[in-house]
Design a protein around this motif. Structure first.
Motif, short mmCIF file in Angstrom:
data_model
loop_
_atom_site.label_atom_id
_atom_site.label_comp_id
_atom_site.label_asym_id
_atom_site.label_seq_id
_atom_site.Cartn_x
_atom_site.Cartn_y
_atom_site.Cartn_z
N THR A 103 0.92 -1.27 -0.05
CA THR A 103 -0.05 -0.15 -0.11
C THR A 103 0.64 1.27 0.06
OG1 THR A 103 -1.77 -1.29 1.50
CG2 THR A 103 -2.06 1.12 1.13
N ARG A 104 2.03 1.48 0.89
CA ARG A 104 2.53 2.49 1.04
C ARG A 104 3.83 2.64 0.05
NH1 ARG A 104 1.48 4.18 6.51
NH2 ARG A 104 -0.07 2.77 7.38
N PRO A 105 3.71 3.79 -0.77
CA PRO A 105 4.84 3.92 -1.84
C PRO A 105 6.08 4.23 -1.02
CG PRO A 105 2.80 5.00 -2.49
CD PRO A 105 2.57 4.50 -1.42
N VAL A 106 6.16 4.93 -0.31
CA VAL A 106 7.57 5.44 0.38
C VAL A 106 8.11 4.29 0.97
CG1 VAL A 106 8.45 6.95 2.11
CG2 VAL A 106 6.82 7.76 0.65
N GLN A 107 7.50 3.38 1.73
CA GLN A 107 7.81 2.15 2.38
C GLN A 107 8.41 1.33 1.16
OE1 GLN A 107 5.17 -0.80 4.14
NE2 GLN A 107 6.01 0.46 6.10
N MET A 108 7.78 1.29 0.05
CA MET A 108 7.96 0.22 -1.12
C MET A 108 9.38 0.66 -1.74
SD MET A 108 6.14 -2.33 -1.08
CE MET A 108 5.97 -2.45 0.22
N ARG A 109 9.54 1.85 -1.59
CA ARG A 109 10.86 2.48 -2.29
C ARG A 109 12.09 1.91 -1.51
NH1 ARG A 109 8.02 7.95 -2.76
NH2 ARG A 109 6.99 7.20 -4.59
N VAL A 110 11.86 1.48 -0.35
CA VAL A 110 13.01 0.75 0.60
C VAL A 110 12.94 -0.73 0.31
CG1 VAL A 110 13.99 0.50 2.90
CG2 VAL A 110 12.93 2.76 2.20
N ARG A 111 11.72 -1.08 0.50
CA ARG A 111 11.58 -2.83 0.63
C ARG A 111 11.44 -3.25 -0.67
NH1 ARG A 111 7.25 -3.56 5.60
NH2 ARG A 111 8.52 -2.57 7.16
N ASN A 112 10.90 -2.82 -1.78
CA ASN A 112 10.68 -3.55 -3.06
C ASN A 112 10.65 -2.39 -4.10
OD1 ASN A 112 9.74 -4.73 -5.18
ND2 ASN A 112 7.59 -5.64 -4.27
N PRO A 113 11.85 -1.62 -4.37
CA PRO A 113 12.10 -0.53 -5.24
C PRO A 113 11.46 -0.80 -6.76
CG PRO A 113 14.20 -1.36 -4.36
CD PRO A 113 13.18 -1.95 -3.57
N ALA A 114 11.57 -2.17 -7.14
CA ALA A 114 11.19 -2.31 -8.43
C ALA A 114 9.66 -2.24 -8.71
CB ALA A 114 11.57 -3.78 -8.88
N SER A 115 8.87 -2.34 -7.53
CA SER A 115 7.38 -2.29 -7.90
C SER A 115 6.75 -1.09 -8.29
CB SER A 115 6.57 -2.93 -6.24
OG SER A 115 6.96 -1.57 -5.47
N LEU A 116 5.64 -1.24 -8.80
CA LEU A 116 4.97 -0.07 -9.43
C LEU A 116 4.72 1.14 -8.63
CD1 LEU A 116 2.47 -1.92 -12.12
CD2 LEU A 116 4.72 -0.68 -12.51
N THR A 125 -2.52 7.54 0.44
CA THR A 125 -3.75 7.28 -0.28
C THR A 125 -3.48 7.32 -1.99
OG1 THR A 125 -4.88 8.47 1.52
CG2 THR A 125 -5.87 8.56 -0.71
N ARG A 126 -2.71 8.19 -2.25
CA ARG A 126 -2.66 8.41 -3.93
C ARG A 126 -1.41 7.32 -4.34
NH1 ARG A 126 -2.15 13.86 -5.82
NH2 ARG A 126 -0.56 14.31 -4.12
N ASN A 127 -1.60 6.09 -4.25
CA ASN A 127 -0.64 5.10 -4.51
C ASN A 127 -0.85 4.67 -5.91
OD1 ASN A 127 -2.79 3.42 -3.97
ND2 ASN A 127 -2.33 2.51 -2.11
#
Ligand SMILES: Nc1ncnc2c1ncn2[C@@H]1O[C@H](COP(=O)(O)OP(=O)(O)OP(=O)(O)O)[C@@H](O)[C@H]1O
Length: 173
Positions: A103-116, A125-127
């Protein structure tokens, strides 16, 4: 591919709902890039550009009613058009969730940077994306968005919950 392997792959073949949310739709080049990536991984069975009324957004996200972000979510999803895609492929539900990221783009930039969501999402919210969370949810959500198409009616019949959706939501999507 051997016949048994082919049968196994066919048995896992699913269709899921993906939404490209309004913040992404605001940038045509990004939409093109994302849809090209999606096309390499899934078969796109249906594509529709939609603008929801408040009532339609509230019905789709009814499970979140009462949560602190609900008003923001409905405001966001009615802020402009979005694209709904029916994506098919082996284990499409979990595969699309994996491709999209959490759900959280900022967290994903660390944990899963390749994800959309890491690459395109803006805030919690605006994910930028949505994906059905199970095969049953996918049938209900596909019926909600594509219930008036031939393929959508098939999903609708497959889903015991689809009949509970307000008719107005399906008629005007
Ligand atoms: N804590 C939060 N703060 C702000 N918005 C949120 C929050 N949690 C969820 N949302 C918004 O509500 C949507 C639906 O929430 P849900 O928990 O089902 O997220 P998800 O399973 O990651 O995403 P989706 O259902 O859209 O695929 C999210 O995609 C996001 O736009």
């Amino acid at each position: 591919m051997r016949a048994t392997n082919l049968r196994r792959v066919r048995a896992q073949w699913e269709t899921t709902l993906a939404l490209l949310k309004p913040d992404l739709l605001a940038d045509a080049a990004r939409v093109r890039a994302v849809e090209q990536e999606i096309g390499q991984q899934f078969r796109v069975q249906e594509r529709r550009q939609i603008a929801w009324t408040r009532a339609q957004a509230e019905a789709f996200y009814a499970e979140h009613q009462g949560r602190p972000f609900f008003g923001r979510l409905v405001g966001y999803m009615t802020s402009g058009p979005f694209v709904a895609l029916a994506l098919a492929g082996p284990q499409a539900v979990s595969q699309w969730r994996k491709t999209m990221g959490g759900t959280r783009p900022v967290q994903m930039r660390v944990r899963n940077p390749a994800s959309l969501r890491a690459r395109f999402g803006l805030t919690d919210t605006r994910n930028s994306f949505h994906g059905s969370d199970s095969a049953e949810t996918a049938r209900r959500e596909l019926a909600f968005l594509f219930g008036d198409s031939k393929i959508g009616r098939n999903w609708e019949h497959a889903s015991p919950q689809a009949g509970n959706l307000p008719p107005s939501s399906r008629d005007t999507c």
